[in-house]
Design a protein around this motif. Structure first.
Motif, PDB file in Angstrom:
ATOM      1  N   GLU A   9       0.853  -1.178   0.000  1.00 36.97           N
ATOM      2  CA  GLU A   9       0.000   0.000   0.000  1.00 36.97           C
ATOM      3  C   GLU A   9       0.895   1.235   0.000  1.00 36.97           C
ATOM      4  O   GLU A   9       1.786   1.372   0.845  1.00 36.97           O
ATOM      5  CB  GLU A   9      -0.881   0.020   1.256  1.00 36.97           C
ATOM      6  CG  GLU A   9      -1.761   1.236   1.348  1.00 36.97           C
ATOM      7  CD  GLU A   9      -2.576   1.255   2.632  1.00 36.97           C
ATOM      8  OE1 GLU A   9      -3.301   2.237   2.817  1.00 36.97           O
ATOM      9  OE2 GLU A   9      -2.480   0.316   3.434  1.00 36.97           O
ATOM     10  N   VAL A  10       0.670   2.117  -0.929  1.00 35.88           N
ATOM     11  CA  VAL A  10       1.430   3.361  -1.023  1.00 35.88           C
ATOM     12  C   VAL A  10       0.578   4.469  -0.400  1.00 35.88           C
ATOM     13  O   VAL A  10      -0.584   4.633  -0.749  1.00 35.88           O
ATOM     14  CB  VAL A  10       1.775   3.699  -2.484  1.00 35.88           C
ATOM     15  CG1 VAL A  10       2.509   5.026  -2.564  1.00 35.88           C
ATOM     16  CG2 VAL A  10       2.597   2.578  -3.095  1.00 35.88           C
ATOM     17  N   VAL A  11       1.164   5.187   0.536  1.00 36.39           N
ATOM     18  CA  VAL A  11       0.444   6.238   1.256  1.00 36.39           C
ATOM     19  C   VAL A  11       1.010   7.590   0.836  1.00 36.39           C
ATOM     20  O   VAL A  11       2.223   7.792   0.824  1.00 36.39           O
ATOM     21  CB  VAL A  11       0.589   6.050   2.782  1.00 36.39           C
ATOM     22  CG1 VAL A  11      -0.163   7.123   3.531  1.00 36.39           C
ATOM     23  CG2 VAL A  11       0.104   4.672   3.191  1.00 36.39           C
ATOM     24  N   SER A  12       0.139   8.514   0.525  1.00 34.52           N
ATOM     25  CA  SER A  12       0.562   9.848   0.113  1.00 34.52           C
ATOM     26  C   SER A  12       1.186  10.607   1.279  1.00 34.52           C
ATOM     27  O   SER A  12       0.698  10.556   2.410  1.00 34.52           O
ATOM     28  CB  SER A  12      -0.643  10.634  -0.411  1.00 34.52           C
ATOM     29  OG  SER A  12      -0.272  11.965  -0.671  1.00 34.52           O
ATOM     30  N   THR A  13       2.246  11.332   0.993  1.00 30.66           N
ATOM     31  CA  THR A  13       2.895  12.170   1.995  1.00 30.66           C
ATOM     32  C   THR A  13       2.567  13.651   1.799  1.00 30.66           C
ATOM     33  O   THR A  13       3.219  14.506   2.398  1.00 30.66           O
ATOM     34  CB  THR A  13       4.424  11.978   1.946  1.00 30.66           C
ATOM     35  OG1 THR A  13       4.880  12.289   0.633  1.00 30.66           O
ATOM     36  CG2 THR A  13       4.822  10.575   2.320  1.00 30.66           C
ATOM     37  N   GLN A  14       1.571  13.952   1.020  1.00 37.09           N
ATOM     38  CA  GLN A  14       1.211  15.344   0.751  1.00 37.09           C
ATOM     39  C   GLN A  14       0.887  16.117   2.019  1.00 37.09           C
ATOM     40  O   GLN A  14       1.159  17.305   2.103  1.00 37.09           O
ATOM     41  CB  GLN A  14       0.041  15.409  -0.228  1.00 37.09           C
ATOM     42  CG  GLN A  14       0.416  15.027  -1.631  1.00 37.09           C
ATOM     43  CD  GLN A  14       1.449  15.965  -2.215  1.00 37.09           C
ATOM     44  OE1 GLN A  14       1.365  17.175  -2.067  1.00 37.09           O
ATOM     45  NE2 GLN A  14       2.447  15.405  -2.865  1.00 37.09           N
ATOM     46  N   GLN A  15       0.308  15.464   3.021  1.00 34.69           N
ATOM     47  CA  GLN A  15      -0.049  16.165   4.248  1.00 34.69           C
ATOM     48  C   GLN A  15       1.178  16.690   4.987  1.00 34.69           C
ATOM     49  O   GLN A  15       1.086  17.665   5.730  1.00 34.69           O
ATOM     50  CB  GLN A  15      -0.872  15.272   5.165  1.00 34.69           C
ATOM     51  CG  GLN A  15      -0.103  14.088   5.721  1.00 34.69           C
ATOM     52  CD  GLN A  15      -1.005  13.091   6.404  1.00 34.69           C
ATOM     53  OE1 GLN A  15      -2.107  12.841   5.973  1.00 34.69           O
ATOM     54  NE2 GLN A  15      -0.530  12.522   7.486  1.00 34.69           N
ATOM     55  N   LYS A  18       1.808  20.188   3.463  1.00 35.22           N
ATOM     56  CA  LYS A  18       0.710  21.164   3.491  1.00 35.22           C
ATOM     57  C   LYS A  18       0.775  22.095   4.694  1.00 35.22           C
ATOM     58  O   LYS A  18       0.403  23.243   4.608  1.00 35.22           O
ATOM     59  CB  LYS A  18      -0.644  20.450   3.490  1.00 35.22           C
ATOM     60  CG  LYS A  18      -1.013  19.879   2.163  1.00 35.22           C
ATOM     61  CD  LYS A  18      -2.392  19.256   2.239  1.00 35.22           C
ATOM     62  CE  LYS A  18      -2.788  18.680   0.895  1.00 35.22           C
ATOM     63  NZ  LYS A  18      -4.100  18.044   0.943  1.00 35.22           N
ATOM     64  N   GLU A  35       0.611   6.295  10.456  1.00 30.54           N
ATOM     65  CA  GLU A  35       0.550   5.318   9.363  1.00 30.54           C
ATOM     66  C   GLU A  35       1.286   4.012   9.655  1.00 30.54           C
ATOM     67  O   GLU A  35       1.001   2.993   9.042  1.00 30.54           O
ATOM     68  CB  GLU A  35       1.100   5.938   8.071  1.00 30.54           C
ATOM     69  CG  GLU A  35       0.306   7.123   7.562  1.00 30.54           C
ATOM     70  CD  GLU A  35      -1.104   6.762   7.145  1.00 30.54           C
ATOM     71  OE1 GLU A  35      -1.367   5.593   6.774  1.00 30.54           O
ATOM     72  OE2 GLU A  35      -1.963   7.657   7.185  1.00 30.54           O
TER      73      GLU A  35
END
Length: 52
Positions: A9-15, A18, A35
């Protein structure tokens, strides 16, 4: 398939990028705590996070 029972599972690190009001290391550590990743890809600046 060589390893059919591996789930990735690939989790976005955009947060992490931000929120400019908090320290980037604090945000990264909170993300990791939430996570619980098995694998991380870090750059040289991220590799010195304190709580690992």
């Amino acid at each position: 398939m060589k390893y059919p029972y591996i789930d990735v599972e690939v989790v976005s690190t955009q947060q992490i990028f931000k929120d400019d009001t908090m320290d980037r290391n604090e945000v990264t550590e909170a993300f990791i705590e939430k996570e619980q990743p098995d694998v991380l890809m870090l750059n040289a600046l991220q590799s010195n996070l304190s709580n690992w």
